[in-house]
Motif scaffolding. Structure first.
Motif, PDB file in Angstrom:
ATOM      1  N   PHE A  91       0.875  -1.183   0.000  1.00 39.32           N
ATOM      2  CA  PHE A  91       0.000   0.000   0.000  1.00 39.32           C
ATOM      3  C   PHE A  91       0.901   1.219   0.000  1.00 39.32           C
ATOM      4  CE2 PHE A  91       0.070   1.284   4.626  1.00 39.32           C
ATOM      5  CZ  PHE A  91       0.886   0.253   5.080  1.00 39.32           C
ATOM      6  N   THR A  92       0.427   2.331  -0.573  1.00 41.63           N
ATOM      7  CA  THR A  92       1.351   3.458  -0.765  1.00 41.63           C
ATOM      8  C   THR A  92       1.612   4.248   0.523  1.00 41.63           C
ATOM      9  OG1 THR A  92      -0.290   5.134  -1.348  1.00 41.63           O
ATOM     10  CG2 THR A  92       0.511   3.753  -3.147  1.00 41.63           C
ATOM     11  N   HIS A  93       0.797   4.053   1.565  1.00 42.15           N
ATOM     12  CA  HIS A  93       1.080   4.735   2.826  1.00 42.15           C
ATOM     13  C   HIS A  93       2.099   3.966   3.667  1.00 42.15           C
ATOM     14  CE1 HIS A  93      -2.296   7.163   1.676  1.00 42.15           C
ATOM     15  NE2 HIS A  93      -2.140   7.932   2.738  1.00 42.15           N
ATOM     16  N   CYS A  94       2.726   2.998   3.052  1.00 37.77           N
ATOM     17  CA  CYS A  94       3.721   2.149   3.690  1.00 37.77           C
ATOM     18  C   CYS A  94       5.064   2.889   3.597  1.00 37.77           C
ATOM     19  CB  CYS A  94       3.739   0.838   2.909  1.00 37.77           C
ATOM     20  SG  CYS A  94       5.005  -0.335   3.267  1.00 37.77           S
ATOM     21  N   ALA A  95       5.659   3.194   4.750  1.00 39.24           N
ATOM     22  CA  ALA A  95       6.839   4.066   4.740  1.00 39.24           C
ATOM     23  C   ALA A  95       8.153   3.310   4.642  1.00 39.24           C
ATOM     24  CB  ALA A  95       6.854   4.913   6.013  1.00 39.24           C
ATOM     25  N   TYR A 140       3.074   6.553  -7.821  1.00 40.20           N
ATOM     26  CA  TYR A 140       3.894   5.854  -6.841  1.00 40.20           C
ATOM     27  C   TYR A 140       4.803   4.813  -7.511  1.00 40.20           C
ATOM     28  CZ  TYR A 140       4.907   2.903  -2.756  1.00 40.20           C
ATOM     29  OH  TYR A 140       5.518   2.180  -1.783  1.00 40.20           O
TER      30      TYR A 140
ATOM     31  N   PRO B  82       7.762   9.959  -3.949  1.00 37.13           N
ATOM     32  CA  PRO B  82       7.003  10.777  -4.907  1.00 37.13           C
ATOM     33  C   PRO B  82       5.953  11.626  -4.195  1.00 37.13           C
ATOM     34  CG  PRO B  82       6.313   8.481  -5.003  1.00 37.13           C
ATOM     35  CD  PRO B  82       7.517   8.522  -4.122  1.00 37.13           C
ATOM     36  N   ALA B  84       2.927  11.726  -4.481  1.00 38.54           N
ATOM     37  CA  ALA B  84       1.701  11.008  -4.126  1.00 38.54           C
ATOM     38  C   ALA B  84       1.744  10.477  -2.701  1.00 38.54           C
ATOM     39  CB  ALA B  84       1.486   9.849  -5.097  1.00 38.54           C
ATOM     40  N   MET B  85       2.930  10.404  -2.134  1.00 42.42           N
ATOM     41  CA  MET B  85       3.048   9.835  -0.791  1.00 42.42           C
ATOM     42  C   MET B  85       3.077  10.920   0.263  1.00 42.42           C
ATOM     43  SD  MET B  85       5.800   6.773  -1.106  1.00 42.42           S
ATOM     44  CE  MET B  85       5.690   6.211   0.581  1.00 42.42           C
ATOM     45  N   ASP B  86       2.451  10.650   1.403  1.00 42.23           N
ATOM     46  CA  ASP B  86       2.555  11.633   2.484  1.00 42.23           C
ATOM     47  C   ASP B  86       3.328  11.072   3.671  1.00 42.23           C
ATOM     48  OD1 ASP B  86       0.701   9.888   3.474  1.00 42.23           O
ATOM     49  OD2 ASP B  86      -0.760  11.405   4.063  1.00 42.23           O
ATOM     50  N   VAL B  87       3.977   9.944   3.466  1.00 44.98           N
ATOM     51  CA  VAL B  87       4.833   9.375   4.514  1.00 44.98           C
ATOM     52  C   VAL B  87       6.178   8.990   3.931  1.00 44.98           C
ATOM     53  CG1 VAL B  87       2.964   8.454   5.961  1.00 44.98           C
ATOM     54  CG2 VAL B  87       3.903   7.055   4.107  1.00 44.98           C
ATOM     55  N   THR B  88       7.185   8.987   4.784  1.00 49.76           N
ATOM     56  CA  THR B  88       8.492   8.449   4.397  1.00 49.76           C
ATOM     57  C   THR B  88       9.200   7.987   5.672  1.00 49.76           C
ATOM     58  OG1 THR B  88      10.532   8.823   3.151  1.00 49.76           O
ATOM     59  CG2 THR B  88       9.698  10.688   4.402  1.00 49.76           C
ATOM     60  N   ALA B  89      10.463   7.636   5.542  1.00 49.42           N
ATOM     61  CA  ALA B  89      11.192   7.148   6.707  1.00 49.42           C
ATOM     62  C   ALA B  89      12.596   7.738   6.729  1.00 49.42           C
ATOM     63  CB  ALA B  89      11.260   5.620   6.680  1.00 49.42           C
ATOM     64  N   MET B 133       4.222  -2.607  10.784  1.00 48.85           N
ATOM     65  CA  MET B 133       5.042  -1.763  11.656  1.00 48.85           C
ATOM     66  C   MET B 133       4.212  -1.320  12.846  1.00 48.85           C
ATOM     67  SD  MET B 133       5.418   1.450   9.188  1.00 48.85           S
ATOM     68  CE  MET B 133       4.066   2.125   8.303  1.00 48.85           C
ATOM     69  N   MET B 157       9.477   7.032  11.358  1.00 49.98           N
ATOM     70  CA  MET B 157       8.486   7.269  10.312  1.00 49.98           C
ATOM     71  C   MET B 157       8.129   8.752  10.300  1.00 49.98           C
ATOM     72  SD  MET B 157       4.936   5.294   9.615  1.00 49.98           S
ATOM     73  CE  MET B 157       3.780   5.819   8.365  1.00 49.98           C
TER      74      MET B 157
END
Lengths: 225, 196
Positions: A91-95, A140, B82, B84-89, B133, B157
């Motif tokens: 899923f794209t909210h997977c960090a 993504y 990208p 499109a994402m609002d999360v990263t690490a 996680m 995160m």
């Protein structure tokens, strides 16, 4: 007894030596055969273990999923028959895990020669259609490699696909309690389908980090009939 | 560890550098006189010189083994994602040179709403295994040890991204440590792949 003793002392040594020699030959030959056999069997074992991924045996036809592509048009696995397909759930909210796996697959893909790349398709299947629409998925997946495809579908279509591949996923609510605040625990395998449409190899997310061994496996699969 | 009276002193002493202090304290006076590495004829060392030597190494030992955790950050990086994402690490290795344990309790950056320490979980066996996680209050950095934040493993995160820095950019990033509500301000690179 005391008279016979010298005689028996004198006679046995040559006989014992011959006997010993015979035994020694048997032992030597047996050892040689054992070593030879173990080398041969070891080589066969190695040949069977040559794949880095977990190889399924017997191979079975991969489930022909039908999901939605980036243009919202249906995409069936069968349309890719003749290509080696590597797909994973996420899923794209997977960090952490999903971008790591996709980055590794992009490195594997870019390590292949152009003519090999034409025969490979990497697919990311989102199990989170509530937040991942076609456009999000497209942006993504192509950010990892322009050739990568993102698919999703109705909950029913996703569940059928996940189940058919023996996988699993579940939604885990986030700490805020908001409806769109959740994470998804999901199978983190990459499934490799060979050019005959058989599910052949599995890789967990740790294995995907070994780019060289992944490239080796893909080349071996491409050499298959 | 002992040296031979007629030959050269044993070489490991020479290579140990600053970690010598415990070794030296346990050495006999005889072995001290032979700390003239590789010289055929031994130079006699005075007793007072030796005490200076011992005190010097004892003091360096104290500096490193103080009560406060002494923290060092290695190879930090944030994953480029990208729009499109609002999360990263964010990943890094945090080394604790102190004798007491420290804890990573969070982080902050102007680019995002929140930063939380996370562990990667695995549940189930074989094909049914799911990876996920879980937010934790803190990640421990053991004394004389390290905490490794790496792809597929523990990480910070970054949630609610407001900007999407690109590969090669540098960002301001703060990590929060305990004990003592310490904040470490870092400049960390943005990258698609782990920073070497």
């Amino acid at each position: 007894m005391s008279v016979l003793l010298p005689k028996t002392d004198a006679a046995p040594p040559p006989a014992r030596r011959r006997f010993f020699d015979w035994r020694a030959w048997v032992v030597a030959v047996t050892l040689l055969v054992a070593v030879g056999l173990s080398i041969l069997l070891g080589a066969r074992h190695q040949a069977q273990q040559a794949f880095f991924g977990m190889r399924l045996f017997p191979l079975k036809a991969a489930y022909d999923f039908e999901l939605r592509g980036s243009d919202a048009q249906p995409v069936r696995l069968d349309q890719l028959h003749g290509k080696v397909v590597l797909f994973l759930f996420g899923f794209t909210h997977c960090a952490n895990v999903c971008p790591t796996s996709l980055t590794n697959l992009a490195q594997v893909y870019q390590a292949l020669r152009p003519e090999e790349r034409k025969q490979i398709q990497v697919i990311f299947i989102s199990v989170d259609p509530g937040r991942d629409n076609a456009q999000t998925l497209q942006e993504y997946t192509t950010s990892f490699d322009p050739s990568f495809v993102g698919l999703t579908g109705t909950k029913q279509a996703i569940d059928q696909t996940v189940q058919a591949y023996g996988g699993s996923y579940q939604f885990v609510p986030g700490s805020s309690g908001a409806a769109n605040d959740y994470s998804v625990d999901h199978s983190a395998y990459a499934y490799l389908i060979n050019r005959s449409g058989m599910l052949e190899l599995l890789y967990d997310n740790e294995k995907l980090t070994n780019i060289d061994r992944m490239v080796g496996d893909i080349r071996a699969v491409l050499r298959e009939q | 560890m002992t040296s031979n009276k007629h030959g050269q002193p044993s070489s490991p002493l020479k290579d140990r550098g600053h970690n010598l202090s415990p070794v030296i304290c346990h050495l006999s006076w005889g072995s001290f006189q032979q700390l003239s590495y590789g010289m055929p004829k031994l130079l006699p060392l005075s007793r007072s010189f030796c005490w200076v030597f011992v005190l010097f190494f004892a003091s360096t030992g104290l500096t490193f083994a103080g009560d406060q955790p002494s923290i060092q950050v290695e190879r930090p990086w944030m994953r480029a994602v990208p729009n499109a994402m609002d999360v990263t690490a964010v990943y890094m290795t945090i080394v604790n040179n102190g004798a007491t344990s420290a804890r990573l309790v969070g982080g902050a950056t102007g680019l995002a709403e929140s930063v939380e320490p996370m562990v990667t979980t695995k549940e189930g066996q074989g094909l049914k295994q799911v990876v996920g996680m879980k937010k934790v209050d803190a990640l421990e950095i053991p004394p004389h040890g390290k905490l490794v934040l790496e792809p597929n493993g523990n990480h910070l995160m970054v949630m609610g991204l407001k900007q999407h820095p690109k590969e090669g950019d540098q960002i301001d990033f703060t990590i929060k440590l305990e004990p003592g509500d310490q904040e470490l301000h870092l400049k960390i690179p943005v990258s698609k792949t782990p920073v070497k």
